[in-house]
Design a protein around this motif. Structure first.
Motif, PDB file in Angstrom:
ATOM      1  N   ASN A   6     -70.765  46.613  58.212  1.00 53.57           N
ATOM      2  CA  ASN A   6     -70.651  45.908  56.929  1.00 53.57           C
ATOM      3  C   ASN A   6     -71.949  45.832  56.131  1.00 53.57           C
ATOM      4  O   ASN A   6     -71.997  45.155  55.109  1.00 53.57           O
ATOM      5  CB  ASN A   6     -70.046  44.514  57.105  1.00 53.57           C
ATOM      6  CG  ASN A   6     -68.640  44.603  57.640  1.00 53.57           C
ATOM      7  OD1 ASN A   6     -67.838  45.401  57.150  1.00 53.57           O
ATOM      8  ND2 ASN A   6     -68.346  43.818  58.654  1.00 53.57           N
ATOM      9  N   LYS A   7     -72.989  46.497  56.584  1.00 48.55           N
ATOM     10  CA  LYS A   7     -74.227  46.570  55.803  1.00 48.55           C
ATOM     11  C   LYS A   7     -74.135  47.756  54.848  1.00 48.55           C
ATOM     12  O   LYS A   7     -73.320  48.665  55.046  1.00 48.55           O
ATOM     13  CB  LYS A   7     -75.450  46.714  56.710  1.00 48.55           C
ATOM     14  CG  LYS A   7     -75.737  45.456  57.515  1.00 48.55           C
ATOM     15  CD  LYS A   7     -77.006  45.590  58.308  1.00 48.55           C
ATOM     16  CE  LYS A   7     -77.300  44.309  59.089  1.00 48.55           C
ATOM     17  NZ  LYS A   7     -78.525  44.447  59.880  1.00 48.55           N
ATOM     18  N   VAL A  65     -77.879  38.780  37.324  1.00 52.00           N
ATOM     19  CA  VAL A  65     -78.535  39.624  38.328  1.00 52.00           C
ATOM     20  C   VAL A  65     -79.154  38.773  39.415  1.00 52.00           C
ATOM     21  O   VAL A  65     -79.580  37.645  39.177  1.00 52.00           O
ATOM     22  CB  VAL A  65     -79.608  40.560  37.717  1.00 52.00           C
ATOM     23  CG1 VAL A  65     -78.970  41.628  36.863  1.00 52.00           C
ATOM     24  CG2 VAL A  65     -80.658  39.806  36.951  1.00 52.00           C
ATOM     25  N   ARG A  66     -79.155  39.356  40.611  1.00 51.57           N
ATOM     26  CA  ARG A  66     -79.749  38.722  41.794  1.00 51.57           C
ATOM     27  C   ARG A  66     -80.366  39.832  42.634  1.00 51.57           C
ATOM     28  O   ARG A  66     -80.211  41.020  42.333  1.00 51.57           O
ATOM     29  CB  ARG A  66     -78.664  37.978  42.568  1.00 51.57           C
ATOM     30  CG  ARG A  66     -77.551  38.902  43.043  1.00 51.57           C
ATOM     31  CD  ARG A  66     -76.391  38.150  43.623  1.00 51.57           C
ATOM     32  NE  ARG A  66     -75.301  39.072  43.964  1.00 51.57           N
ATOM     33  CZ  ARG A  66     -74.115  38.689  44.355  1.00 51.57           C
ATOM     34  NH1 ARG A  66     -73.827  37.389  44.452  1.00 51.57           N
ATOM     35  NH2 ARG A  66     -73.191  39.563  44.646  1.00 51.57           N
ATOM     36  N   LEU A  67     -81.061  39.450  43.675  1.00 54.19           N
ATOM     37  CA  LEU A  67     -81.699  40.432  44.544  1.00 54.19           C
ATOM     38  C   LEU A  67     -80.649  41.311  45.225  1.00 54.19           C
ATOM     39  O   LEU A  67     -79.672  40.803  45.788  1.00 54.19           O
ATOM     40  CB  LEU A  67     -82.539  39.736  45.613  1.00 54.19           C
ATOM     41  CG  LEU A  67     -83.760  38.965  45.107  1.00 54.19           C
ATOM     42  CD1 LEU A  67     -84.373  38.150  46.233  1.00 54.19           C
ATOM     43  CD2 LEU A  67     -84.785  39.911  44.509  1.00 54.19           C
ATOM     44  N   ASN A  84     -76.118  41.994  52.942  1.00 54.28           N
ATOM     45  CA  ASN A  84     -75.089  41.041  52.520  1.00 54.28           C
ATOM     46  C   ASN A  84     -74.185  41.537  51.383  1.00 54.28           C
ATOM     47  O   ASN A  84     -73.693  40.743  50.585  1.00 54.28           O
ATOM     48  CB  ASN A  84     -75.708  39.692  52.157  1.00 54.28           C
ATOM     49  CG  ASN A  84     -76.670  39.796  51.001  1.00 54.28           C
ATOM     50  OD1 ASN A  84     -76.742  40.804  50.326  1.00 54.28           O
ATOM     51  ND2 ASN A  84     -77.420  38.728  50.770  1.00 54.28           N
ATOM     52  N   GLY A  85     -73.984  42.842  51.307  1.00 57.07           N
ATOM     53  CA  GLY A  85     -73.028  43.381  50.346  1.00 57.07           C
ATOM     54  C   GLY A  85     -73.486  43.397  48.901  1.00 57.07           C
ATOM     55  O   GLY A  85     -72.665  43.328  47.998  1.00 57.07           O
ATOM     56  N   THR A  92     -83.865  44.644  52.335  1.00 56.48           N
ATOM     57  CA  THR A  92     -83.372  43.289  52.113  1.00 56.48           C
ATOM     58  C   THR A  92     -84.194  42.618  51.003  1.00 56.48           C
ATOM     59  O   THR A  92     -85.304  43.045  50.697  1.00 56.48           O
ATOM     60  CB  THR A  92     -83.458  42.449  53.399  1.00 56.48           C
ATOM     61  OG1 THR A  92     -84.817  42.425  53.841  1.00 56.48           O
ATOM     62  CG2 THR A  92     -82.564  43.026  54.485  1.00 56.48           C
ATOM     63  N   ALA A  93     -83.625  41.580  50.426  1.00 58.99           N
ATOM     64  CA  ALA A  93     -84.301  40.747  49.421  1.00 58.99           C
ATOM     65  C   ALA A  93     -84.919  41.552  48.281  1.00 58.99           C
ATOM     66  O   ALA A  93     -86.030  41.279  47.839  1.00 58.99           O
ATOM     67  CB  ALA A  93     -85.349  39.869  50.095  1.00 58.99           C
ATOM     68  N   GLY A  94     -84.205  42.588  47.788  1.00 56.73           N
ATOM     69  CA  GLY A  94     -84.668  43.365  46.659  1.00 56.73           C
ATOM     70  C   GLY A  94     -85.688  44.429  46.990  1.00 56.73           C
ATOM     71  O   GLY A  94     -86.193  45.102  46.100  1.00 56.73           O
ATOM     72  N   GLY A  95     -85.987  44.585  48.277  1.00 52.44           N
ATOM     73  CA  GLY A  95     -87.007  45.544  48.705  1.00 52.44           C
ATOM     74  C   GLY A  95     -86.450  46.881  49.159  1.00 52.44           C
ATOM     75  O   GLY A  95     -85.250  47.144  49.074  1.00 52.44           O
ATOM     76  N   VAL A  96     -87.349  47.713  49.628  1.00 43.77           N
ATOM     77  CA  VAL A  96     -86.986  49.040  50.113  1.00 43.77           C
ATOM     78  C   VAL A  96     -87.451  49.223  51.552  1.00 43.77           C
ATOM     79  O   VAL A  96     -88.326  48.498  52.030  1.00 43.77           O
ATOM     80  CB  VAL A  96     -87.591  50.158  49.230  1.00 43.77           C
ATOM     81  CG1 VAL A  96     -87.055  50.065  47.813  1.00 43.77           C
ATOM     82  CG2 VAL A  96     -89.108  50.139  49.237  1.00 43.77           C
TER      83      VAL A  96
END
Length: 172
Positions: free
Chosen positions: A147-148, A79-81, A86-87, A129-133
């Motif tokens: 592409n987002k 798992v990652r953010l 970035n898809g 982004t980065a796991g946020g909302v």
């Protein structure tokens, strides 16, 4: 500290403490106590009862409340953010911080992420982004969003709780 009760053991009255966790069959018949979170420990629950979670190694550090993406690292799930830029769609979230390479407990969407901050009760949220909302959906007519990922995540119950849904996502 668990509550205490009086029990008769070998003809004498003894003060005992309720069990906050079970070590298995040896604890059969003992009185359970709620843990520090006000809930029964999962070790006291029968098989099949409890949070629907997966234990997956993290490929980067995660903070409590982050939305995560499950991906294949040479055939091994990690798992990652999650990130709309970035898809990396959100496949679930974590309620505890996790170091890179440590095991993360991943909760699936369709639950309540209770480790967020700054939410507006009743407001809708999308993957950021980065796991946020974010409370602003991506504009599908904006060429800069090509592409987002546009992924609706759910509605805030409180300033810290987001009731999530698993409605899928769209690549713009």
């Amino acid at each position: 500290m668990a509550q205490r009760f009086l029990a008769r053991i070998s003809g004498k009255t003894k003060q005992m403490e309720a069990k906050a966790a079970s070590a298995g069959a040896g604890d059969a018949g003992k009185i359970p106590a709620l843990g520090p979170d006000g809930k029964l420990d999962m070790s006291m629950m029968p098989a099949g009862i409890g949070a629907d979670t997966q234990i997956i190694p993290a490929s980067e550090a995660l903070s409590a409340g982050n939305f995560v993406n499950i991906w294949s690292d040479a055939g091994a799930a990690k798992v990652r953010l999650a990130d709309n830029s970035n898809g990396r769609p959100a496949d679930g979230y974590v309620l505890d911080a996790v170091s890179s390479a440590a095991d993360a407990t991943v909760y699936p969407l369709d639950g309540t992420n209770s480790e967020l901050t700054g939410l507006a009760p009743g407001a809708e949220y999308w993957l950021g982004t980065a796991g946020g909302v974010t409370n602003t959906p991506l504009d599908e007519t904006d060429a800069g969003n090509a592409n987002k990922i546009s992924q609706y995540l759910g509605k805030a119950k409180s300033a810290t709780e987001l009731i999530t849904v698993d409605d899928g996502y769209v690549v713009l």
